[in-house]
Design a protein around this motif. Structure first.
Motif, PDB file in Angstrom:
ATOM      1  N   ARG A   1       0.828  -1.208   0.000  1.00 49.30           N
ATOM      2  CA  ARG A   1       0.000   0.000   0.000  1.00 49.30           C
ATOM      3  C   ARG A   1       0.863   1.259   0.000  1.00 49.30           C
ATOM      4  O   ARG A   1       0.659   2.178   0.798  1.00 49.30           O
ATOM      5  N   LYS A   2       1.841   1.246  -0.877  1.00 47.45           N
ATOM      6  CA  LYS A   2       2.758   2.372  -1.083  1.00 47.45           C
ATOM      7  C   LYS A   2       3.640   2.658   0.130  1.00 47.45           C
ATOM      8  O   LYS A   2       4.257   3.714   0.225  1.00 47.45           O
ATOM      9  N   LYS A   3       3.686   1.713   1.068  1.00 51.93           N
ATOM     10  CA  LYS A   3       4.555   1.867   2.232  1.00 51.93           C
ATOM     11  C   LYS A   3       5.625   0.783   2.218  1.00 51.93           C
ATOM     12  O   LYS A   3       5.331  -0.384   1.973  1.00 51.93           O
ATOM     13  N   ARG A   4       6.850   1.189   2.471  1.00 58.70           N
ATOM     14  CA  ARG A   4       7.953   0.240   2.511  1.00 58.70           C
ATOM     15  C   ARG A   4       8.084  -0.345   3.918  1.00 58.70           C
ATOM     16  O   ARG A   4       8.181   0.392   4.893  1.00 58.70           O
ATOM     17  N   THR A   5       8.065  -1.654   3.986  1.00 55.31           N
ATOM     18  CA  THR A   5       8.203  -2.331   5.274  1.00 55.31           C
ATOM     19  C   THR A   5       9.231  -3.450   5.163  1.00 55.31           C
ATOM     20  O   THR A   5       9.459  -3.996   4.080  1.00 55.31           O
ATOM     21  N   LEU A   6       9.843  -3.781   6.281  1.00 56.95           N
ATOM     22  CA  LEU A   6      10.797  -4.880   6.323  1.00 56.95           C
ATOM     23  C   LEU A   6      10.083  -6.161   6.740  1.00 56.95           C
ATOM     24  O   LEU A   6       9.367  -6.187   7.742  1.00 56.95           O
TER      25      LEU A   6
END
Length: 206
Positions: free
Chosen positions: A90-95
């Protein structure tokens, strides 16, 4: 059969054919204390559910299982590798973290590359085979096993002809060939390969 019994049976089959087990790679579905105890006699790399080890950071060190189903002296120690990959949701960068259990004495990167090199083609082939699985709502284990075997056969045929036709064209050809039997697929398969079903049924009861 339990998971460790499945692994033992497969190893016995490999050894019976005259092969030597040089490395075992298993997906996270086989991460159990019993499986770890068995495969410890070989060189191995096993995928580990991060939620089971609860290590959410880069890690390379010794880890001991804490299964509630086993006594303290039955727990297994192994080298745990945890690494992360950046994913966009959702357009968010997560690890996102992934873990591997191993007894290999190699640099972390080499162990991860080795696992991916071995498991990658297997996972890809499995996804391709699933593309040939006919839909069924049957809960009968023998029948579901049968249609998976059928999918393997169809995929094997496709690999022979894939230089000539695309996958969708090949699937369309199969539909045209078996169009008269599509609405009676279950009965058609059960009647045409009844001996195979009986063998699978006997094997599943062992």
């Amino acid at each position: 059969m339990t998971k460790d019994e499945v692994v033992k049976a497969l190893v016995e089959q490999v050894v019976a054919m005259g092969f030597k087990v040089r490395l075992m790679t298993l997906d996270a579905g086989f991460y159990t204390v019993d499986v770890l105890n068995f495969v410890s006699q070989f060189k191995y790399v096993i995928a580990v559910p991060v939620g089971d080890v609860k290590v959410y950071q880069e890690f390379d060190g010794e880890y001991e299982t804490n299964s509630k189903r086993h006594r303290k002296d039955e727990q297994v120690k192994f080298r745990l590798l945890v690494y992360s990959k950046e994913k966009v949701r959702r357009k968010k960068r997560t690890l996102v973290y992934f873990a591997r259990a191993t007894n290999l004495n190699l640099p972390k990167g080499e162990v991860l590359d080795l696992y991916n090199k071995v498991r990658g083609p297997i996972e890809t082939s499995y996804r391709n085979i699933k593309a040939f699985l006919p839909f069924t709502s049957s809960t009968k284990f023998v029948f579901r096993t049968l249609i998976f075997v059928l999918a393997i056969v169809l995929y094997s045929l496709y690999t022979v002809f894939k230089g000539e036709v695309r996958r969708e064209q090949f699937r369309l050809l199969l539909i045209l060939l078996f169009s008269d039997d599509l609405f009676y697929l279950r009965d058609f398969l059960l009647k045409s390969v009844e001996p195979l079903i009986n063998n699978i049924d006997l094997f599943s009861r062992r």
